[in-house]
Design a protein around this motif. Structure first.
Motif, PDB file in Angstrom:
ATOM      1  N   ARG A 102     -23.423 -19.923 -17.013  1.00 29.40           N
ATOM      2  CA  ARG A 102     -22.779 -20.455 -18.217  1.00 29.40           C
ATOM      3  C   ARG A 102     -23.736 -20.415 -19.411  1.00 29.40           C
ATOM      4  NH1 ARG A 102     -20.692 -26.570 -18.702  1.00 29.40           N
ATOM      5  NH2 ARG A 102     -22.820 -27.002 -18.067  1.00 29.40           N
ATOM      6  N   CYS A 103     -24.976 -20.808 -19.131  1.00 25.41           N
ATOM      7  CA  CYS A 103     -25.966 -20.819 -20.209  1.00 25.41           C
ATOM      8  C   CYS A 103     -26.166 -19.403 -20.759  1.00 25.41           C
ATOM      9  CB  CYS A 103     -27.269 -21.389 -19.670  1.00 25.41           C
ATOM     10  SG  CYS A 103     -28.510 -21.559 -20.931  1.00 25.41           S
ATOM     11  N   CYS A 104     -26.230 -18.419 -19.865  1.00 26.12           N
ATOM     12  CA  CYS A 104     -26.407 -17.028 -20.302  1.00 26.12           C
ATOM     13  C   CYS A 104     -25.204 -16.561 -21.114  1.00 26.12           C
ATOM     14  CB  CYS A 104     -26.585 -16.101 -19.094  1.00 26.12           C
ATOM     15  SG  CYS A 104     -28.102 -16.400 -18.181  1.00 26.12           S
ATOM     16  N   ARG A 105     -24.009 -16.892 -20.629  1.00 27.03           N
ATOM     17  CA  ARG A 105     -22.799 -16.458 -21.343  1.00 27.03           C
ATOM     18  C   ARG A 105     -22.731 -17.093 -22.716  1.00 27.03           C
ATOM     19  NH1 ARG A 105     -18.310 -18.378 -18.492  1.00 27.03           N
ATOM     20  NH2 ARG A 105     -19.588 -19.238 -16.841  1.00 27.03           N
ATOM     21  N   GLU A 106     -23.181 -18.308 -22.797  1.00 31.29           N
ATOM     22  CA  GLU A 106     -23.186 -19.011 -24.075  1.00 31.29           C
ATOM     23  C   GLU A 106     -24.046 -18.251 -25.087  1.00 31.29           C
ATOM     24  OE1 GLU A 106     -24.535 -23.337 -25.648  1.00 31.29           O
ATOM     25  OE2 GLU A 106     -24.091 -23.154 -23.529  1.00 31.29           O
ATOM     26  N   LEU A 107     -25.081 -17.602 -24.574  1.00 32.64           N
ATOM     27  CA  LEU A 107     -25.968 -16.839 -25.452  1.00 32.64           C
ATOM     28  C   LEU A 107     -25.503 -15.395 -25.600  1.00 32.64           C
ATOM     29  CD1 LEU A 107     -29.416 -18.179 -24.258  1.00 32.64           C
ATOM     30  CD2 LEU A 107     -28.152 -18.813 -26.290  1.00 32.64           C
ATOM     31  N   GLY A 108     -24.397 -15.059 -24.971  1.00 27.70           N
ATOM     32  CA  GLY A 108     -23.832 -13.729 -25.157  1.00 27.70           C
ATOM     33  C   GLY A 108     -24.420 -12.654 -24.270  1.00 27.70           C
ATOM     34  N   GLY A 109     -25.075 -13.010 -23.194  1.00 32.78           N
ATOM     35  CA  GLY A 109     -25.638 -11.970 -22.334  1.00 32.78           C
ATOM     36  C   GLY A 109     -25.895 -12.484 -20.945  1.00 32.78           C
ATOM     37  N   ASN A 110     -26.928 -11.943 -20.304  1.00 33.52           N
ATOM     38  CA  ASN A 110     -27.235 -12.377 -18.948  1.00 33.52           C
ATOM     39  C   ASN A 110     -28.623 -13.019 -18.878  1.00 33.52           C
ATOM     40  OD1 ASN A 110     -28.599  -9.984 -19.421  1.00 33.52           O
ATOM     41  ND2 ASN A 110     -28.586  -9.400 -17.280  1.00 33.52           N
ATOM     42  N   ARG A 111     -29.147 -13.393 -20.049  1.00 36.70           N
ATOM     43  CA  ARG A 111     -30.471 -14.006 -20.075  1.00 36.70           C
ATOM     44  C   ARG A 111     -30.425 -15.351 -20.780  1.00 36.70           C
ATOM     45  NH1 ARG A 111     -34.308  -9.624 -20.523  1.00 36.70           N
ATOM     46  NH2 ARG A 111     -35.599 -10.977 -21.777  1.00 36.70           N
ATOM     47  N   CYS A 112     -31.258 -16.244 -20.355  1.00 32.81           N
ATOM     48  CA  CYS A 112     -31.369 -17.514 -21.065  1.00 32.81           C
ATOM     49  C   CYS A 112     -32.769 -18.074 -20.868  1.00 32.81           C
ATOM     50  CB  CYS A 112     -30.306 -18.498 -20.590  1.00 32.81           C
ATOM     51  SG  CYS A 112     -30.583 -19.109 -18.933  1.00 32.81           S
ATOM     52  N   PRO A 113     -33.192 -18.934 -21.776  1.00 32.52           N
ATOM     53  CA  PRO A 113     -34.509 -19.549 -21.601  1.00 32.52           C
ATOM     54  C   PRO A 113     -34.498 -20.428 -20.354  1.00 32.52           C
ATOM     55  CG  PRO A 113     -33.658 -19.900 -23.832  1.00 32.52           C
ATOM     56  CD  PRO A 113     -32.528 -19.376 -23.012  1.00 32.52           C
ATOM     57  N   SER A 114     -35.489 -20.285 -19.503  1.00 34.87           N
ATOM     58  CA  SER A 114     -35.531 -21.049 -18.247  1.00 34.87           C
ATOM     59  C   SER A 114     -35.485 -22.546 -18.498  1.00 34.87           C
ATOM     60  CB  SER A 114     -36.789 -20.686 -17.458  1.00 34.87           C
ATOM     61  OG  SER A 114     -36.775 -19.314 -17.163  1.00 34.87           O
ATOM     62  N   GLU A 115     -36.050 -22.946 -19.600  1.00 28.64           N
ATOM     63  CA  GLU A 115     -36.086 -24.367 -19.953  1.00 28.64           C
ATOM     64  C   GLU A 115     -34.674 -24.970 -19.989  1.00 28.64           C
ATOM     65  OE1 GLU A 115     -36.614 -28.159 -21.405  1.00 28.64           O
ATOM     66  OE2 GLU A 115     -37.947 -26.864 -20.249  1.00 28.64           O
ATOM     67  N   LEU A 116     -33.703 -24.135 -20.446  1.00 30.71           N
ATOM     68  CA  LEU A 116     -32.332 -24.643 -20.556  1.00 30.71           C
ATOM     69  C   LEU A 116     -31.680 -24.846 -19.204  1.00 30.71           C
ATOM     70  CD1 LEU A 116     -30.723 -22.672 -23.526  1.00 30.71           C
ATOM     71  CD2 LEU A 116     -31.613 -24.993 -23.480  1.00 30.71           C
ATOM     72  N   VAL A 117     -32.210 -24.232 -18.159  1.00 31.03           N
ATOM     73  CA  VAL A 117     -31.604 -24.378 -16.836  1.00 31.03           C
ATOM     74  C   VAL A 117     -32.615 -24.987 -15.858  1.00 31.03           C
ATOM     75  CG1 VAL A 117     -29.809 -22.649 -17.119  1.00 31.03           C
ATOM     76  CG2 VAL A 117     -32.062 -21.917 -16.374  1.00 31.03           C
ATOM     77  N   SER A 118     -33.463 -25.852 -16.408  1.00 36.47           N
ATOM     78  CA  SER A 118     -34.411 -26.569 -15.561  1.00 36.47           C
ATOM     79  C   SER A 118     -33.609 -27.562 -14.707  1.00 36.47           C
ATOM     80  CB  SER A 118     -35.428 -27.312 -16.419  1.00 36.47           C
ATOM     81  OG  SER A 118     -34.790 -28.375 -17.095  1.00 36.47           O
ATOM     82  N   SER A 119     -34.169 -27.955 -13.579  1.00 33.03           N
ATOM     83  CA  SER A 119     -33.469 -28.866 -12.659  1.00 33.03           C
ATOM     84  C   SER A 119     -33.001 -30.129 -13.373  1.00 33.03           C
ATOM     85  CB  SER A 119     -34.395 -29.232 -11.506  1.00 33.03           C
ATOM     86  OG  SER A 119     -34.849 -28.061 -10.881  1.00 33.03           O
TER      87      SER A 119
END
Ligand SMILES: [Zn+2]
Ligand SMILES: [Zn+2]
Length: 327
Positions: free
Chosen positions: A39-56
């Motif tokens: 979801r986080c990646c899609r929100e940014l329009g791709g398949n990458r996101c900052p790891s910080e945003l998906v920390s535990s």
């Protein structure tokens, strides 16, 4: 480190079986962890996101929702394990010292309908972003789909319209470079009176923003920050232009403390103060563009190659203007 094929296969079968007859929460955690990242990646329009945003810590609630009100165990370790499994099975990986998390493929051990159910559950953000997406005529190199400019919390990116099937993500700098590489960069020319001798002279400059805005009018607003790019902004190209046109000269400004390239008057030699004159030229050209007569002011089309304008130099400039983008 990646697991062996046999181990991945074993794990895959286990996960698949768990979807059919669940005997524990772990697989569910793995799946939710995957969709939180997705979801986080899609929100940014791709398949990458900052790891910080998906920390535990951040995705804990999404992963545990409806299972435990508040985990009574080390959730950090559990979600960490889920990520490790997903990584070792090739569903995702991290880049740049772990600062970027990348989704590599869809989960393929789900039961029919489960993917859709999870997308619906983890999909609100992505839909919200879709509405603001700008479609451009630039094609995705891997599947031929249209590239779509998206804006996320971390700036602008181009993603493929066929996401999630196609996971191509490209930076604004790369795509605009491709556009200029294909079309060339226009050197514009406008006739203006010399500030000193008042005779009409030709004032020249490139304005890549005008080129891009004409090629893709939809990009005009999102790329406005590129408006400031004009003579003196692209050193390699400036040097070539100075060699080619005697009226273009490099000068050192004592007042400003740096060198710049400006137009000089062929009659009296006066240098036309760079920013003010080019500001006026730019306004004239915008006017011509609005009237549809911009073409008449194209002096020549400069080839854009590694030799004339290296991709890296363009990327650095664009990234600087956009305040450092993610890709
Ligand atoms: Zn594509
Ligand atoms: Zn003059």
């Amino acid at each position: 480190m990646k697991w062996s094929r046999a181990k991945i296969q074993q794990k895959w079968s286990y996960f698949r079986k768990q979807r059919e007859t669940p005997s524990g929460n772990f697989t569910e955690f793995v799946v939710r962890t995957y969709y939180s990242i997705d979801r986080c990646c899609r929100e940014l329009g791709g398949n990458r996101c900052p790891s910080e945003l998906v920390s535990s810590r951040r995705i804990k609630d999404a992963v545990y929702d409806g299972i435990y009100p508040e985990p009574d165990h080390d959730y950090d370790g559990v979600i960490g394990d889920c990520k490790k499994h997903l990584t070792e099975m090739g569903y995702l990986h991290t880049e740049e010292d772990g600062s970027i998390t990348v989704i590599d493929k869809p989960l393929d051990f789900l039961l029919p309908g489960e993917h859709e159910a999870y997308l619906a559950r983890f999909g609100q953000e992505a839909r919200r972003v879709d509405k603001t997406a700008v479609r451009v005529g630039v094609r995705c190199a891997s599947c031929g789909g249209q590239l779509v400019l998206r804006s996320g919390r971390y700036g602008l990116f181009f993603g493929c319209e066929r996401f999630p099937q196609c996971k191509t993500v490209r930076s604004v700098a790369d795509v605009t470079y491709d556009m200029l590489e294909t079309a060339g960069l226009r050197l514009y020319s406008v006739t203006r009176p010399c500030w000193k001798c008042m005779r009409d002279i030709e004032v020249m400059s490139y304005f890549p923003y005008l080129d891009l805005a004409e090629m893709e009018p939809e990009l005009a607003r999102p790329l406005e920050k590129l408006e400031v790019l004009r003579l003196s902004a692209l050193p390699g190209l400036d040097e070539r232009l100075c060699r080619r046109y005697v009226t273009l000269r490099e000068r050192y400004s004592k007042k400003a403390g740096f060198s710049y390239v400006g137009n000089s008057c062929p009659h009296c030699g006066a240098l036309q103060g760079s920013q003010m004159t080019l500001g006026k030229v730019y306004r004239d050209l915008r006017e011509y563009a609005a009237r549809g007569t911009l073409q008449e002011h194209v002096r020549e089309i400069l080839p854009v190659t590694e030799e004339t304008l290296p991709r890296e130099a363009w990327k650095k400039t664009v990234e600087y203007l956009f305040g450092g983008t993610l890709l």
